[in-house]
Design a protein around this motif. Structure first.
Motif, mmCIF file in Angstrom:
data_model
loop_
_atom_site.group_PDB
_atom_site.id
_atom_site.type_symbol
_atom_site.label_atom_id
_atom_site.label_comp_id
_atom_site.label_asym_id
_atom_site.label_seq_id
_atom_site.Cartn_x
_atom_site.Cartn_y
_atom_site.Cartn_z
ATOM 1 N N ARG A 101 51.151 40.863 15.524
ATOM 2 C CA ARG A 101 52.381 40.242 15.033
ATOM 3 C C ARG A 101 52.096 39.304 13.854
ATOM 4 N NH1 ARG A 101 53.836 37.172 19.377
ATOM 5 N NH2 ARG A 101 54.935 38.908 20.348
ATOM 6 N N GLY A 102 51.106 38.455 14.016
ATOM 7 C CA GLY A 102 50.807 37.472 12.985
ATOM 8 C C GLY A 102 50.232 38.074 11.719
ATOM 9 N N LEU A 103 49.253 38.947 11.873
ATOM 10 C CA LEU A 103 48.586 39.501 10.694
ATOM 11 C C LEU A 103 49.464 40.490 9.950
ATOM 12 C CD1 LEU A 103 46.192 38.028 11.975
ATOM 13 C CD2 LEU A 103 44.732 39.868 11.101
ATOM 14 N N LYS A 104 50.314 41.205 10.674
ATOM 15 C CA LYS A 104 51.249 42.098 9.999
ATOM 16 C C LYS A 104 52.229 41.289 9.152
ATOM 17 C CE LYS A 104 54.565 45.852 10.709
ATOM 18 N NZ LYS A 104 55.323 46.667 11.702
ATOM 19 N N ALA A 105 52.731 40.174 9.712
ATOM 20 C CA ALA A 105 53.662 39.312 8.977
ATOM 21 C C ALA A 105 53.000 38.713 7.736
ATOM 22 C CB ALA A 105 54.179 38.203 9.880
ATOM 23 N N LEU A 106 51.698 38.437 7.841
ATOM 24 C CA LEU A 106 50.955 37.854 6.719
ATOM 25 C C LEU A 106 50.409 38.924 5.768
ATOM 26 C CD1 LEU A 106 48.937 35.139 8.684
ATOM 27 C CD2 LEU A 106 50.859 34.739 7.124
#
Length: 233
Positions: A101-106
């Motif tokens: 979730r976090g790395l995809k958003a970033l």
């Protein structure tokens, strides 16, 4: 008959256009889907570099290694911001779902991309529309047990310094000093934690002329303000 033939040609021509458009859209979707799949594969590969193989979690040891590769301290506020972006639930641990979730958003599927994303992440968090949510998250993230509602004073002092120190240095220094010498409170709850955030944003410091203890302030802040005024007298 001519009109019918003409209409037939128009329908045939439109059908060809629709077919080409549909094919182009399908190709684009297919390419986009493949690109997304490859990106997630790289994000998963990066997760596996830091995850504990037996638990399939990035644990404190994995986070320490991640911080080393990012060239930041494990107490750096940006690591807490990264946890916020992932919506990580347990302090010191990242699940694969949270990591994705976090790395995809970033848009970060390599350690170098993640390193470059941190300054932008900090800007995002420090926007007024996001910071109150981040501040509340920081408290929840430090609750180590399921039914825990409050955090010990020593941890609160450290957390205040990390989360608010760069923005409200004087207020944090005074509040931390007060918390360390007072004997009334062993822990701080969410209401008190959010009350200090409100205090920093609404009350001029060190004048505090707007502070009215008759309003809905946590008692710990009433005592804090009284302590400061005695120091200033």
């Amino acid at each position: 008959m001519r009109r019918s033939a003409s209409a037939s040609k128009k329908k045939s021509g439109q059908s060809n256009v629709d077919s080409i458009t549909s094919s182009t859209t399908d190709l684009f979707r297919s390419a986009s889907s493949k690109a997304t799949t490859k990106e997630m594969d790289r994000i998963d590969h990066l997760f596996n570099q830091y995850a504990n193989k037996s638990s399939n979690l990035i644990d404190p040891e994995g986070i320490e290694e991640l911080c080393s590769n990012l060239e930041v301290s494990h107490t750096d506020i940006r690591i807490l911001m990264l946890a916020w972006k992932m919506k990580a639930e347990k302090q010191g641990y990242f699940t694969n779902e949270e990591w994705r979730r976090g790395l995809k958003a970033l848009r970060a599927d390599t350690i170098n991309k993640l390193k470059k994303a941190l300054p932008e992440l900090e800007k995002e968090v420090r926007r007024q529309s996001n910071f109150a949510d981040f501040y509340a998250y920081a408290f929840r993230y430090c609750l180590t047990e399921e039914k825990q509602k409050s955090i010990d004073i020593e941890t609160i002092c450290q957390l205040l310094d990390i989360v608010m120190g760069s923005t409200f240095r004087a207020q944090v220094d005074y509040f931390v000093e007060y918390l360390k010498i007072q004997n009334d409170y062993k822990v701080i709850n969410m209401d008190q934690w959010m009350g200090f955030y409100r205090f920093c944003n609404e009350i001029s410091f060190p004048e505090m002329t707007e502070y009215n203890p008759e309003l809905a302030w946590p008692l710990v802040l009433d005592n804090f303000v009284e302590w400061i005024r005695e120091k200033q007298a």
